[in-house]
Write a protein that holds these residues in place. Structure first.
Motif, PDB file in Angstrom:
ATOM      1  N   GLY A  11      31.812  37.176  55.071  1.00  0.00           N
ATOM      2  CA  GLY A  11      32.464  36.078  55.692  1.00  0.00           C
ATOM      3  C   GLY A  11      33.567  35.775  54.465  1.00  0.00           C
ATOM      4  N   ARG A  13      36.710  36.194  54.714  1.00  0.00           N
ATOM      5  CA  ARG A  13      37.951  35.552  54.884  1.00  0.00           C
ATOM      6  C   ARG A  13      37.736  33.890  55.149  1.00  0.00           C
ATOM      7  NH1 ARG A  13      39.162  40.703  57.314  1.00  0.00           N
ATOM      8  NH2 ARG A  13      38.578  39.900  59.305  1.00  0.00           N
ATOM      9  N   MET A  16      34.614  29.196  52.293  1.00  0.00           N
ATOM     10  CA  MET A  16      33.862  29.397  51.063  1.00  0.00           C
ATOM     11  C   MET A  16      33.643  30.994  50.828  1.00  0.00           C
ATOM     12  SD  MET A  16      32.195  26.941  50.144  1.00  0.00           S
ATOM     13  CE  MET A  16      30.803  27.772  49.245  1.00  0.00           C
ATOM     14  N   VAL A  36      33.522  41.628  53.196  1.00  0.00           N
ATOM     15  CA  VAL A  36      33.424  41.758  54.757  1.00  0.00           C
ATOM     16  C   VAL A  36      33.688  40.466  55.564  1.00  0.00           C
ATOM     17  CG1 VAL A  36      31.867  42.584  56.629  1.00  0.00           C
ATOM     18  CG2 VAL A  36      32.027  43.915  54.324  1.00  0.00           C
ATOM     19  N   PHE A  56      28.265  33.754  53.256  1.00  0.00           N
ATOM     20  CA  PHE A  56      28.981  32.676  53.840  1.00  0.00           C
ATOM     21  C   PHE A  56      29.480  32.798  55.255  1.00  0.00           C
ATOM     22  CE2 PHE A  56      28.798  31.489  49.142  1.00  0.00           C
ATOM     23  CZ  PHE A  56      28.376  29.982  49.385  1.00  0.00           C
ATOM     24  N   VAL A  61      24.798  34.139  63.084  1.00  0.00           N
ATOM     25  CA  VAL A  61      24.734  35.778  62.477  1.00  0.00           C
ATOM     26  C   VAL A  61      23.978  35.680  61.282  1.00  0.00           C
ATOM     27  CG1 VAL A  61      26.843  36.043  63.670  1.00  0.00           C
ATOM     28  CG2 VAL A  61      27.060  35.589  61.351  1.00  0.00           C
ATOM     29  N   ASN A  65      22.306  39.226  59.244  1.00  0.00           N
ATOM     30  CA  ASN A  65      22.842  39.850  57.869  1.00  0.00           C
ATOM     31  C   ASN A  65      21.703  39.816  56.673  1.00  0.00           C
ATOM     32  OD1 ASN A  65      25.405  39.893  58.793  1.00  0.00           O
ATOM     33  ND2 ASN A  65      26.027  37.729  58.254  1.00  0.00           N
ATOM     34  N   GLY A  79      24.435  30.944  51.320  1.00  0.00           N
ATOM     35  CA  GLY A  79      24.960  29.843  51.425  1.00  0.00           C
ATOM     36  C   GLY A  79      24.833  29.262  52.688  1.00  0.00           C
ATOM     37  N   ALA A 106      20.060  28.725  50.036  1.00  0.00           N
ATOM     38  CA  ALA A 106      20.247  27.295  49.469  1.00  0.00           C
ATOM     39  C   ALA A 106      21.385  26.588  49.991  1.00  0.00           C
ATOM     40  CB  ALA A 106      21.104  27.556  47.890  1.00  0.00           C
ATOM     41  N   ASN A 108      22.777  24.034  49.490  1.00  0.00           N
ATOM     42  CA  ASN A 108      23.961  23.496  48.794  1.00  0.00           C
ATOM     43  C   ASN A 108      23.872  24.129  47.486  1.00  0.00           C
ATOM     44  OD1 ASN A 108      25.863  21.638  47.365  1.00  0.00           O
ATOM     45  ND2 ASN A 108      25.775  20.454  49.066  1.00  0.00           N
ATOM     46  N   LYS A 140      33.435  22.197  60.591  1.00  0.00           N
ATOM     47  CA  LYS A 140      31.914  22.430  60.241  1.00  0.00           C
ATOM     48  C   LYS A 140      31.111  22.745  61.681  1.00  0.00           C
ATOM     49  CE  LYS A 140      27.826  21.147  57.663  1.00  0.00           C
ATOM     50  NZ  LYS A 140      27.632  22.307  57.404  1.00  0.00           N
ATOM     51  N   PHE A 223      31.134  24.825  44.281  1.00  0.00           N
ATOM     52  CA  PHE A 223      30.035  25.308  44.683  1.00  0.00           C
ATOM     53  C   PHE A 223      29.861  26.704  43.829  1.00  0.00           C
ATOM     54  CE2 PHE A 223      31.491  23.274  48.681  1.00  0.00           C
ATOM     55  CZ  PHE A 223      29.994  22.333  48.742  1.00  0.00           C
TER      56      PHE A 223
HETATM   57  N1  NAD Z   1      25.387  26.550  50.308  1.00  0.00           N
HETATM   58  C1  NAD Z   1      26.494  25.841  50.087  1.00  0.00           C
HETATM   59  O1  NAD Z   1      26.936  25.286  48.863  1.00  0.00           O
HETATM   60  C2  NAD Z   1      27.559  25.780  51.257  1.00  0.00           C
HETATM   61  C3  NAD Z   1      28.867  25.240  50.894  1.00  0.00           C
HETATM   62  C4  NAD Z   1      29.873  25.292  52.155  1.00  0.00           C
HETATM   63  C5  NAD Z   1      29.703  25.886  53.108  1.00  0.00           C
HETATM   64  N2  NAD Z   1      28.083  26.005  53.305  1.00  0.00           N
HETATM   65  C6  NAD Z   1      27.897  26.911  54.800  1.00  0.00           C
HETATM   66  O2  NAD Z   1      28.411  28.367  54.482  1.00  0.00           O
HETATM   67  C7  NAD Z   1      28.775  28.552  56.068  1.00  0.00           C
HETATM   68  C8  NAD Z   1      30.320  28.961  56.115  1.00  0.00           C
HETATM   69  O3  NAD Z   1      30.956  27.875  56.000  1.00  0.00           O
HETATM   70  P1  NAD Z   1      32.585  28.035  55.925  1.00  0.00           P
HETATM   71  O4  NAD Z   1      33.137  26.540  55.600  1.00  0.00           O
HETATM   72  O5  NAD Z   1      33.084  29.028  54.807  1.00  0.00           O
HETATM   73  O6  NAD Z   1      33.034  28.580  57.245  1.00  0.00           O
HETATM   74  P2  NAD Z   1      34.293  29.509  57.745  1.00  0.00           P
HETATM   75  O7  NAD Z   1      34.078  29.278  59.319  1.00  0.00           O
HETATM   76  O8  NAD Z   1      35.425  29.006  56.864  1.00  0.00           O
HETATM   77  O9  NAD Z   1      34.051  30.864  57.246  1.00  0.00           O
HETATM   78  C9  NAD Z   1      32.938  31.672  57.936  1.00  0.00           C
HETATM   79  C10 NAD Z   1      33.583  33.007  57.914  1.00  0.00           C
HETATM   80  O10 NAD Z   1      32.627  34.092  58.369  1.00  0.00           O
HETATM   81  C11 NAD Z   1      33.112  35.176  59.215  1.00  0.00           C
HETATM   82  N3  NAD Z   1      32.133  35.636  60.068  1.00  0.00           N
HETATM   83  C12 NAD Z   1      31.548  35.107  61.231  1.00  0.00           C
HETATM   84  N4  NAD Z   1      30.531  36.083  61.470  1.00  0.00           N
HETATM   85  C13 NAD Z   1      30.578  37.158  60.673  1.00  0.00           C
HETATM   86  C14 NAD Z   1      29.676  38.285  60.618  1.00  0.00           C
HETATM   87  N5  NAD Z   1      28.940  38.634  61.300  1.00  0.00           N
HETATM   88  N6  NAD Z   1      30.000  39.138  59.342  1.00  0.00           N
HETATM   89  C15 NAD Z   1      31.076  38.765  58.244  1.00  0.00           C
HETATM   90  N7  NAD Z   1      31.713  37.580  58.784  1.00  0.00           N
HETATM   91  C16 NAD Z   1      31.301  36.760  59.777  1.00  0.00           C
HETATM   92  C17 NAD Z   1      34.215  34.358  60.064  1.00  0.00           C
HETATM   93  O11 NAD Z   1      35.110  34.959  60.557  1.00  0.00           O
HETATM   94  C18 NAD Z   1      34.735  33.299  58.891  1.00  0.00           C
HETATM   95  O12 NAD Z   1      35.846  33.979  58.319  1.00  0.00           O
HETATM   96  C19 NAD Z   1      28.319  27.328  56.897  1.00  0.00           C
HETATM   97  O13 NAD Z   1      26.931  27.643  57.185  1.00  0.00           O
HETATM   98  C20 NAD Z   1      28.290  26.110  55.793  1.00  0.00           C
HETATM   99  O14 NAD Z   1      27.650  25.189  56.141  1.00  0.00           O
HETATM  100  C21 NAD Z   1      27.283  26.131  52.398  1.00  0.00           C
END
Ligand code: NAD
Ligand SMILES: O=C(O)C1=N[C@H](C(=O)O)CCC1
Length: 250
Positions: A11, A13, A16, A36, A56, A61, A65, A79, A106, A108, A140, A223
């Motif tokens: 994730g 790009r 997070m 990736v 993230f 998906v 992973n 996350g 986690a 958060n 979100k 975070f």
């Molecule tokens: N645990 C924490 O502290 C915390 C904090 C913020 C967000 N989050 C969670 O993290 C997740 C992502 O949030 P975000 O705001 O970064 O979302 P986002 O949409 O900005 O980023 C997700 C990225 O994952 C990529 N992606 C999708 N499928 C993929 C795959 N199979 N392999 C690799 N990359 C893939 C997307 O292209 C995108 O770039 C959400 O579930 C969100 O709730 C958790």
């Protein structure tokens, strides 16, 4: 100094993922070896010799992973949200065949958010009612947030342990959604607000008083200390760990 821990970010790009890449890259004891995103070659994480994978991505998906990481013997710091008890059980089943691998899930990684969940858990038995309001950016994917679901579950468990009954609520007529989602008997309300990042209020009430526990993540850098802690610790914790609190000795 010992060799740096080799880290791959999934994730990379995303909102997070970009922060995680920057944080790992800036840490002397960690080495960012794979970035990736969707459509990239997932196996490059293994090819690059990643010891820890940070995920993230998206609730749709994330299970694939985790399966990949476990099969490759790579520890995972996850996350991504959208976890249920069934999903966690599935991860435990997979880990049974790879007893050396550690997976941290986690909802958060914000230290303040983790503390506020703990405070809510501690306070729950002293109050007749408890409701959770989460407020996030409108991009979100999931609602309620993973943090809100976990908070509600912790409150519900604390009430059960204290022998308390259902949260009193005399509502007999309500528009759909007006009382939010019912998570383990605790109402959770999700707001999506442009300009916000990640925020939560737990509102507890008893005769003549209320207690509001609020946490605000104003920037996603909040975070990163939690993510880095997870990356540094996970190899020492085989099996499934749920929640950053396990690493904070809370
Ligand atoms: N645990 C924490 O502290 C915390 C904090 C913020 C967000 N989050 C969670 O993290 C997740 C992502 O949030 P975000 O705001 O970064 O979302 P986002 O949409 O900005 O980023 C997700 C990225 O994952 C990529 N992606 C999708 N499928 C993929 C795959 N199979 N392999 C690799 N990359 C893939 C997307 O292209 C995108 O770039 C959400 O579930 C969100 O709730 C958790
Ligand atoms: O921005 C998000 O998406 C966040 N997701 C997590 C959740 O669902 O609890 C943590 C806070 C930010």
């Amino acid at each position: 100094m010992s060799e740096p821990i080799r880290v791959g970010v999934l994730g990379a790009r995303g909102r997070m993922g970009q922060q995680a890449c920057r944080a790992v890259d800036a840490a002397d004891d960690l080495e960012l070896v794979a970035m990736v995103d969707a459509g990239d070659w997932l196996f490059s994480v293994a090819d690059a010799g990643s010891q820890v994978l940070v995920d993230f991505t998206h609730p749709d998906v994330v299970m694939d992973n985790i399966r990949f990481a476990i099969d490759q013997g790579i520890h995972a710091v996850v996350g991504t949200t959208g976890f249920t008890a069934e999903r966690l059980d599935t991860v435990r089943t997979w880990l049974a065949d790879a007893p050396q691998v550690g997976v941290l899930v986690a909802p958060n990684f914000g230290i303040g958010a983790v503390l506020s969940m703990r405070f809510a858990q501690l306070a729950a038995r002293f109050y007749d009612t408890a409701e959770v309001i989460e407020l996030h950016h409108p991009h979100k994917a999931d609602a309620p947030s993973g943090t809100a679901v976990r908070t509600a579950e912790l409150i519900a468990a604390a009430r059960r342990e204290a022998g308390m009954g259902a949260v009193p609520d005399a509502t007999t007529q309500a528009r759909d959604g007006a009382r939010g989602a019912d998570v383990d008997g605790v109402h959770v309300h999700a707001l999506r607000v442009a300009g916000m990042v990640a925020h939560q209020e737990v509102v507890l009430g008893a005769e003549g008083e209320t207690l509001t526990i609020r946490h605000d993540s104003l920037d996603r850098v909040s975070f990163m200390p939690g993510v880095l802690l997870g990356v540094r610790e996970i190899a020492r914790r085989p099996g499934l760990t749920v929640g950053l609190e396990a690493l904070l000795d809370l």
